[in-house]
Enzyme design. Structure first.
Site, mmCIF file in Angstrom:
data_model
loop_
_atom_site.group_PDB
_atom_site.id
_atom_site.type_symbol
_atom_site.label_atom_id
_atom_site.label_comp_id
_atom_site.label_asym_id
_atom_site.label_seq_id
_atom_site.Cartn_x
_atom_site.Cartn_y
_atom_site.Cartn_z
ATOM 1 N N THR A 172 0.835 -1.189 0.000
ATOM 2 C CA THR A 172 0.000 0.000 0.000
ATOM 3 C C THR A 172 0.879 1.251 0.000
ATOM 4 O O THR A 172 2.017 1.224 0.457
ATOM 5 C CB THR A 172 -0.957 0.004 1.226
ATOM 6 O OG1 THR A 172 -1.659 -1.237 1.252
ATOM 7 C CG2 THR A 172 -1.969 1.121 1.200
ATOM 8 N N ASN B 202 -2.582 -4.511 -2.242
ATOM 9 C CA ASN B 202 -2.688 -5.321 -1.033
ATOM 10 C C ASN B 202 -1.288 -5.728 -0.596
ATOM 11 O O ASN B 202 -0.547 -4.913 -0.094
ATOM 12 C CB ASN B 202 -3.635 -6.504 -1.179
ATOM 13 C CG ASN B 202 -4.002 -7.064 0.186
ATOM 14 O OD1 ASN B 202 -3.884 -6.357 1.175
ATOM 15 N ND2 ASN B 202 -4.434 -8.297 0.261
HETATM 16 N N1 GLY Z 1 -5.125 -4.045 1.516
HETATM 17 C C1 GLY Z 1 -4.980 -3.461 2.786
HETATM 18 C C2 GLY Z 1 -6.173 -2.709 3.202
HETATM 19 O O1 GLY Z 1 -6.942 -2.268 2.365
HETATM 20 O O2 GLY Z 1 -6.391 -2.562 4.373
#
Ligand code: GLY
Length: 573
Positions: A382, A402
């Site tokens: 992220t 992700n």
């Molecule tokens: N993929 C991490 C989140 O959206 O929390």
């Protein structure tokens, strides 16, 4: 930074005996270790991101008269080239927007589940998880939302031509750029993951090894995909050659993403959450992110506490913070899901009476009323960036694949990595996901549904004005990085760089462990907390990457910080 806050605090104490003053100075010196650089100031706009090249792209858009939305679009595309572990066109995210006129808004371009996916998508006939399908490979990918989200952002608040905003990224991909230490380390950490699919290895590895700092990374196929998006907007991604390549390869590799899935994807505009906290108002992410609600819950439980008097880093403050965090994360595990599919009881969770009751349950000892879960190593996934233009438009954007480098899949000819966002759903009730998070029924997979997120792009207002805009990567750690930076800046009055750099603590209810950072806690403080029953993770580790802008009232200037844990930069207009 710690220094400026502490100078303010110790100035009136000069009349105290020299010994006390020296003691205070030694505390000052021992706390100042994480303040590694001064914030960046600007009388115009600012861009903060994890990639200096992407921040420069955004600042250049501002210099050409673009709005913060224009700059955000250009930064997002640039990060898809220069920060490929999380910057993306194959993933999704959220943009919190403060326009010049009209209310704040929230663009939700979170990926959705393909039509062929349901609650049993990752289960075998015995109801057991089929290996790592939700994490690696073609079936891990949700329908990418980033391009649709950026198109909407531009349509609503952009001014410069779309093609001019994609161009810097296209150029970086076509001509290449010099790999820096941050990217080289990230590629090295993920070399095994990147080698699983030949097309991915061909681009992101150099004869099987990570690209090293000083190498030039050229991404020809990504440049071609960006050209299609530059010419045709969303149609350049969701239709035509890019879509054809994606769907054909999916069919060959047991993936399920179809043309209909791509055509059906819609970015959605939502109303952000608003909540008063002490003398501030916090505007943050609504579901399908849990992030905004959970950070408001943590802060809300501490509404009446005199945090400043407790002091940053004190055992008293950390005990309270961690207990509130555990309670809020326990709620996260059951109450949240995509608002198009389930009702999220936000008003109840943020009701002052509920928060006061939860606060009253906190005693002097650590609570251990928790379910088991396995916290896996956080992947540096992220990424967040924050942009402000000189007219006052602010964008706080968090987007993601992700896990680091998502599913690891690059479809031949497209040049971009597909997300593994499906792992943010509840793949199997009772099993934790890659972040060790326990999730509930409300977050089970359904066609077209958005998986629950922790991403928390946030603004804090004082009176009518924004005084802080921020966000972070790191799965569930996002919530704690953002919450603690808000407290550091607004209650402990650190400058924005100090607030971003200060040691952080993460707890997510299950597993029952405090994640702590190297040199983040003194032995004596830790002993006090252990005596209260707190359990610390065996090894410390750094987490998060705050990219924040804050108003410095004293100097009447906007300032920015890019977290010193990583190699990002704030670039002024
Ligand atoms: N993929 C991490 C989140 O959206 O929390």
């Amino acid at each position: 930074m710690y220094r400026s806050a502490l100078i303010e605090n110790i100035a009136p104490l000069r009349r105290f005996p020299v010994k006390i003053f020296m003691l205070l100075l030694s505390v000052w010196a021992s706390l100042a270790f994480s303040a590694t650089r001064t914030p960046v100031y600007s009388s115009k706009g600012l861009v903060a991101s994890i990639s200096p090249l992407a921040s420069e792209v955004g600042a250049e858009v501002l210099r050409k008269g673009g709005t913060a939305a224009d700059a955000a679009v250009a930064v997002a595309f640039a990060l898809s080239v220069t920060w490929p572990s999380a910057g993306n066109i194959g993933g999704g995210g959220f943009a919190l927007v403060h326009p010049i006129t009209g209310p704040d808004s929230f663009i939700d371009y979170r990926e959705t589940a393909p039509a062929a996916a349901g609650p049993d998508f990752y289960l075998d006939e015995k109801g057991e998880l089929k290996g790592d399908e939700s994490k690696i490979g073609y079936r891990a990918a949700g329908i990418p939302g980033t391009v649709a989200g950026l198109v909407l952002l531009h349509k609503k608040w952009g001014k410069l031509p779309w093609a001019s905003l994609v161009e810097p990224a296209r150029k970086l991909a076509a001509e290449g750029f010099i790999v820096d230490a941050g990217l080289s380390e990230s590629l090295t950490r993920s070399a095994a993951h990147l080698s699983a699919y030949p097309e991915t290895a061909k681009i992101f590895l150099n004869k099987g090894k990570a690209w090293q700092r000083g190498d030039r990374l050229v991404q020809k196929d990504l440049a071609t995909t960006l050209t299609a998006i530059q010419k045709r907007g969303a149609d350049g991604f969701y239709k035509g050659q890019v879509a054809n390549l994606l769907v054909q390869d999916m069919k060959k590799k047991q993936g399920v993403l179809s043309h209909e899935d791509l055509l059906n994807f819609k970015a959605v505009e939502r109303e952000p959450l608003h909540k008063k906290w002490k003398e501030f108002e916090i505007v943050t992410a609504p579901p399908p992110s849990s992030g905004g609600t959970i950070l408001l819950e943590i802060l809300g439980m501490m509404q009446g506490d005199k945090l400043e008097a407790m002091g940053s880093g004190s055992a008293e403050y950390l005990h309270l913070l961690i207990e509130c965090t555990k309670k809020a994360f326990a709620d996260r595990s059951v109450w949240f899901g995509d608002p198009a599919f389930v009702q999220n009881p936000i008003a109840k969770l943020l009701d002052p009476a509920y928060l006061a009751k939860r606060r009253a349950e906190i005693g002097d000892k650590a609570a251990h009323d928790i379910s088991p879960g396995e916290l896996l190593g956080e992947k540096p996934d992220t990424t967040h960036f924050t942009v402000r233009d000189s007219r006052g438009m602010v964008i706080s954007n968090t987007y993601t694949l992700n896990g680091s480098y998502g599913s690891g899949v690059v479809v031949k000819g497209t040049g971009f990595i597909l997300n593994n966002e499906m792992d943010d759903f509840t793949s199997k009730l009772g099993e934790s996901n890659m972040f060790g998070l326990q999730q509930g029924k409300r977050n089970q997979i359904a066609p077209g549904k958005r998986p629950l997120s922790s991403m928390s792009p946030t603004f804090v207002y004082q009176g009518k004005d924004i005084v802080l805009a921020l966000g972070a990567p790191g799965g569930p750690t996002i919530i704690n990085s953002v919450t603690q930076t808000i407290i550091n800046r607004l209650i402990f009055r650190m400058d924005i760089q100090g607030a971003a750099d200060a040691p952080r603590f993460h707890h997510q209810w299950a597993p029952d462990k405090i994640v702590w950072e190297p040199f983040g806690i003194t032995h004596d403080t830790r002993k006090i907390l252990e005596a209260k029953g707190h359990i610390f993770a065996d090894e410390p580790r750094n987490f998060g990457d705050i990219e924040a802008l804050a108003y410095d009232a004293e100097n009447q200037r906007w300032t920015g910080a890019s977290d010193s844990r990583n190699g990002g930069a704030v670039v002024p207009e």
